[in-house]
Design an enzyme around this catalytic site. Sequence first.
Site, PDB file in Angstrom:
ATOM      1  N   ASP A  98       0.824  -1.155   0.068  1.00  0.00           N
ATOM      2  CA  ASP A  98      -0.023  -0.019   0.124  1.00  0.00           C
ATOM      3  C   ASP A  98       0.912   1.322  -0.125  1.00  0.00           C
ATOM      4  OD1 ASP A  98      -2.714   1.278   0.164  1.00  0.00           O
ATOM      5  OD2 ASP A  98      -3.270  -0.736   1.297  1.00  0.00           O
ATOM      6  N   ASP A 199      -3.324   4.494  -2.358  1.00  0.00           N
ATOM      7  CA  ASP A 199      -4.393   4.917  -1.352  1.00  0.00           C
ATOM      8  C   ASP A 199      -4.943   6.433  -1.942  1.00  0.00           C
ATOM      9  OD1 ASP A 199      -6.136   4.569   0.889  1.00  0.00           O
ATOM     10  OD2 ASP A 199      -5.274   6.285   1.567  1.00  0.00           O
ATOM     11  N   GLU A 266      -6.437   3.523  -6.118  1.00  0.00           N
ATOM     12  CA  GLU A 266      -7.669   3.853  -5.380  1.00  0.00           C
ATOM     13  C   GLU A 266      -8.033   5.338  -5.622  1.00  0.00           C
ATOM     14  OE1 GLU A 266     -10.084   3.698  -1.240  1.00  0.00           O
ATOM     15  OE2 GLU A 266      -8.036   4.690  -1.355  1.00  0.00           O
ATOM     16  N   HIS A 339     -11.412  -3.885   2.425  1.00  0.00           N
ATOM     17  CA  HIS A 339     -11.321  -3.651   3.813  1.00  0.00           C
ATOM     18  C   HIS A 339     -12.215  -2.359   4.179  1.00  0.00           C
ATOM     19  CE1 HIS A 339      -8.478  -0.649   1.788  1.00  0.00           C
ATOM     20  NE2 HIS A 339      -8.231  -0.112   2.789  1.00  0.00           N
ATOM     21  N   ASP A 340     -12.537  -1.473   3.140  1.00  0.00           N
ATOM     22  CA  ASP A 340     -13.293  -0.497   3.254  1.00  0.00           C
ATOM     23  C   ASP A 340     -14.947  -0.775   3.029  1.00  0.00           C
ATOM     24  OD1 ASP A 340     -11.254   1.525   4.037  1.00  0.00           O
ATOM     25  OD2 ASP A 340     -10.762   2.025   2.042  1.00  0.00           O
TER      26      ASP A 340
END
Length: 579
Positions: A98, A199, A266, A339-340
Amino acid sequence: MKKTWWKESVVYQIYPRSFMDSNGDGIGDLPGIISKLDYLKQLGVHVVWLCPVYQSPNDDNGYDISDYQQIMDEFGTMEDWEQLLEGLHQRGMKLIMDLVVNHSSDEHHWFAESRKSTDNQYRDYYIWRPGKDGREPNDWASFFSGSAWQKDEATDEYYLHLFSSKQPDLNWENETVREEIYRMMTWWLDKGIDGFRMDVINLISKNPELPDAHTPDPGIGTMPPDEGQTYHFGGQHFVNGPRVHEYLQEMNRKVLSRYDIMTVGETVNVTPEDGALYVGEDRNELNMVFHFELMQVDSGPGGKWDIRPWRLSEIKQVISKWQTLLHNKGWNSNYLNNHDQPRMVSRFGNDSVYRKPSAKMLATLLHTLQGTPYIYQGEEIGMTNIRLSSIDDYRDIETLNMYQEYKEAGRDTDAIMESIYIKSRDNARTPMQWDGTEQAGFTKGQPWISVNPNYTDINVQEALADPDSIFYYYQRLIELRRQEPIIVYGDYTVLQPEDEQLFAYIRSYEGQKLLVVLNFTDQAQPFKLDAHVSYHEPQLLISNYGGDHGRELAEEARSHNLRSLSLEPYEARVYLWQE
């Protein structure tokens, strides 16, 4: 179309805090992950995406990084991380990390220096402004509720934080900041990693004038304001900002292009047209993006927590748009949870009576579209959402801030909790369910967040012992993708786009056709293949129903009659034929 390893790969996402605890402190860690590498190899995945394991105060579970080149103590050491990388590579798997560079932690030494004085050499690493008329510099809302500005008493100025107040936004206008980030990325790539998941990467460029949001374009904002709100979503001033493509092309030129890696960004609130700018094969930015259009099909005008029933025709519209507009231009990423996001079988399938067939049906969708499929840990055994008994049992900062804000606004507690049960990020963050022993085999201690009580029925040990399990179905889908290039590279045509029960589409590639038919309901559904679609000696490639029904399907396929079919609840079928 250019062929590459990352187009042909299947990615498995690990949320380290919840994957496997090796030392009994209730927190997943790197040695825990290492102990499960043979499990990932057995599943057949090619790439592991590791959520942040960097040094962090954990205000947002590691997405607030205080040192980009150190490992968080709770997770282990750099030696553990190096062992993990080596273990993956030895098994023929790759590792992507990440990359969180829209913001850092407020405990990063850059920010500690930045806040000391207005003339500190690090001041311009972040976005500082004086107040305006005794208030914040503008009316932007944070994604995590409240103002996107925090006043710092030391210098009597405000810093921008689009997320938590402990996540100050980095100032990408500052060339030195960009060079620091590129140096850090190069350091990790030289250690041997195979790419980055970036991210909220499309938020790094802000309109330097930082104007008020006022009433945003509803097509842009994820959080349209109520009339009485003080703060408004200012996405038109920082989503796909003025210099974002310049920055990513610079990053590609100085770092990414020097390695054989994969990148996925993302990207908040992007359209397929925006997406093509990020992933266009001639644009030298990213390989693929995560978009959120599909994740918003059950959001009402009030945004994420304003929940409405989704419609299959809307899901088809979003998927078809991205499949079609990116074809031969760039590459898709396919996911239904992470995860979100809440668990996909609870959100888009049926997590009670038809949990297994609906989980397999959704997996069939993900793995038969053009684009790289992403599996989120536990998805391959059909893990579900959780209903924690009290708000005190939740850990997610977004959930807790929303609860507080809605309570202060006088909203009904039961209604708030219902929204949390459906959409909280903690649904995805409960510990991985390894077996039926206490705490699901995740830890010998007290887990950092509660284990889902259904772990006695839903766990890896049970899945591996059941030949008809969701796990083995995933294994077969991954293997089919390796065997059949049409699944990776074929083009896409949706059939019957307005049908609210069945999702059917055709893939075409080098003289072959693939027909995918998915029943999204708990009732048997008839399917009639459009008369204009010709077929020749179809082979049933895979179906999520076994036993007698599976044998009947194979016989039906041999009879070569696809014009009139009947699908069981949540049934998925994939047929292949030569043109």
